[in-house]
Design a protein around this motif. Structure first.
Motif, PDB file in Angstrom:
ATOM      1  N   ALA A 189      -6.657   2.272  -4.114  1.00 26.18           N
ATOM      2  CA  ALA A 189      -6.841   2.408  -2.672  1.00 26.18           C
ATOM      3  C   ALA A 189      -5.750   3.225  -1.985  1.00 26.18           C
ATOM      4  O   ALA A 189      -5.951   3.710  -0.876  1.00 26.18           O
ATOM      5  CB  ALA A 189      -6.912   1.010  -2.040  1.00 26.18           C
ATOM      6  N   TRP A 190      -4.566   3.354  -2.627  1.00 30.75           N
ATOM      7  CA  TRP A 190      -3.457   4.012  -1.933  1.00 30.75           C
ATOM      8  C   TRP A 190      -2.436   4.499  -2.940  1.00 30.75           C
ATOM      9  O   TRP A 190      -1.888   3.705  -3.715  1.00 30.75           O
ATOM     10  CB  TRP A 190      -2.807   3.037  -0.946  1.00 30.75           C
ATOM     11  CG  TRP A 190      -1.677   3.592  -0.169  1.00 30.75           C
ATOM     12  CD1 TRP A 190      -1.638   4.776   0.515  1.00 30.75           C
ATOM     13  CD2 TRP A 190      -0.392   2.993   0.023  1.00 30.75           C
ATOM     14  NE1 TRP A 190      -0.419   4.952   1.119  1.00 30.75           N
ATOM     15  CE2 TRP A 190       0.375   3.859   0.833  1.00 30.75           C
ATOM     16  CE3 TRP A 190       0.193   1.816  -0.414  1.00 30.75           C
ATOM     17  CZ2 TRP A 190       1.669   3.582   1.211  1.00 30.75           C
ATOM     18  CZ3 TRP A 190       1.479   1.547  -0.021  1.00 30.75           C
ATOM     19  CH2 TRP A 190       2.200   2.424   0.789  1.00 30.75           C
ATOM     20  N   SER A 191      -2.135   5.778  -2.927  1.00 33.86           N
ATOM     21  CA  SER A 191      -1.205   6.342  -3.910  1.00 33.86           C
ATOM     22  C   SER A 191       0.233   5.894  -3.688  1.00 33.86           C
ATOM     23  O   SER A 191       1.052   6.001  -4.593  1.00 33.86           O
ATOM     24  CB  SER A 191      -1.280   7.872  -3.879  1.00 33.86           C
ATOM     25  OG  SER A 191      -0.769   8.366  -2.658  1.00 33.86           O
ATOM     26  N   GLY A 192       0.543   5.383  -2.524  1.00 33.11           N
ATOM     27  CA  GLY A 192       1.911   4.982  -2.215  1.00 33.11           C
ATOM     28  C   GLY A 192       2.454   3.860  -3.076  1.00 33.11           C
ATOM     29  O   GLY A 192       3.655   3.640  -3.130  1.00 33.11           O
ATOM     30  N   LYS A 193       1.595   3.142  -3.766  1.00 31.55           N
ATOM     31  CA  LYS A 193       2.054   2.066  -4.646  1.00 31.55           C
ATOM     32  C   LYS A 193       2.080   2.491  -6.106  1.00 31.55           C
ATOM     33  O   LYS A 193       2.554   1.757  -6.944  1.00 31.55           O
ATOM     34  CB  LYS A 193       1.140   0.846  -4.516  1.00 31.55           C
ATOM     35  CG  LYS A 193       1.256   0.103  -3.211  1.00 31.55           C
ATOM     36  CD  LYS A 193       0.351  -1.109  -3.268  1.00 31.55           C
ATOM     37  CE  LYS A 193       0.257  -1.817  -1.953  1.00 31.55           C
ATOM     38  NZ  LYS A 193      -0.734  -2.906  -1.997  1.00 31.55           N
ATOM     39  N   GLY A 195      -3.022  -5.643  -8.349  1.00 23.40           N
ATOM     40  CA  GLY A 195      -4.158  -4.733  -8.226  1.00 23.40           C
ATOM     41  C   GLY A 195      -3.950  -3.347  -8.803  1.00 23.40           C
ATOM     42  O   GLY A 195      -4.835  -2.497  -8.697  1.00 23.40           O
ATOM     43  N   LEU A 196      -2.819  -3.090  -9.426  1.00 25.28           N
ATOM     44  CA  LEU A 196      -2.598  -1.777 -10.019  1.00 25.28           C
ATOM     45  C   LEU A 196      -3.298  -1.692 -11.369  1.00 25.28           C
ATOM     46  O   LEU A 196      -3.320  -2.645 -12.130  1.00 25.28           O
ATOM     47  CB  LEU A 196      -1.107  -1.496 -10.194  1.00 25.28           C
ATOM     48  CG  LEU A 196      -0.266  -1.422  -8.924  1.00 25.28           C
ATOM     49  CD1 LEU A 196       1.166  -1.013  -9.263  1.00 25.28           C
ATOM     50  CD2 LEU A 196      -0.852  -0.456  -7.909  1.00 25.28           C
TER      51      LEU A 196
END
Length: 165
Positions: free
Chosen positions: A14-18, A28-29
């Motif tokens: 959902a978000w590349s920042g993580k 969730g990765l």
């Protein structure tokens, strides 16, 4: 900084920042096996008339990325870079801040983003002196190479401007 290594990249769909190579860390990765590449091997070698623009924000792995793009930086005529800089994160990863800062100062004029629309020139190749300005603040550095002083200042002045160009 090394091509051809097998690594696991942990991706947040959902978000590349993580996303990280540092281990799972967040719920969730998803693990993705991949092979490393370097900027130097992927980007055609620039020449003195070329310009290079980059942004690096990889949570304390910036020194490694710079080692993998050193030839590209050295070959380009003019370079504008934005790089995350977090002294505490770098120290936790075992980075020698004196050596890293000396590398940056050797290749760039360094400006520390010290607030929204604010940057201050840091004219030392010595981390112990630079740390007196930056402290342990986590933020971005603006890195310039190949600009005459008046053009560099003009670039920084316009970057700081609230006016749209």
């Amino acid at each position: 900084d090394t091509a051809g290594q097998e690594v696991t990249l942990w991706i947040d769909p959902a978000w590349s920042g993580k996303s990280t190579i540092a281990g799972q860390g967040y719920d969730g990765l998803l693990p993705v096996k991949t092979t490393t590449v370097t900027v130097d091997e992927q980007v055609p070698r620039p020449v003195a008339g070329d310009r290079l623009l980059f942004k690096i924000d990889i949570e304390g792995f910036e020194p490694v990325a710079f080692r993998g793009m050193q030839q590209t930086i050295e070959a380009a005529g003019r370079v504008v870079g934005f790089s995350e800089f977090g002294p505490r994160d770098l120290q936790r990863k075992g980075i020698d801040l004196e050596a890293y800062w000396a590398f940056l100062a050797e290749h760039f004029s360094i400006y520390s983003c010290c607030g929204i629309g604010q940057a201050v020139a840091i004219k030392t190749n010595n981390w112990s002196e630079a740390s007196g300005i930056i402290g342990d603040r986590h933020g971005d550095l603006i890195l310039l190479k190949g600009f005459p002083p008046d053009e560099a200042q003009n670039l920084i002045d316009h970057w700081q401007s609230e006016k749209q160009l």
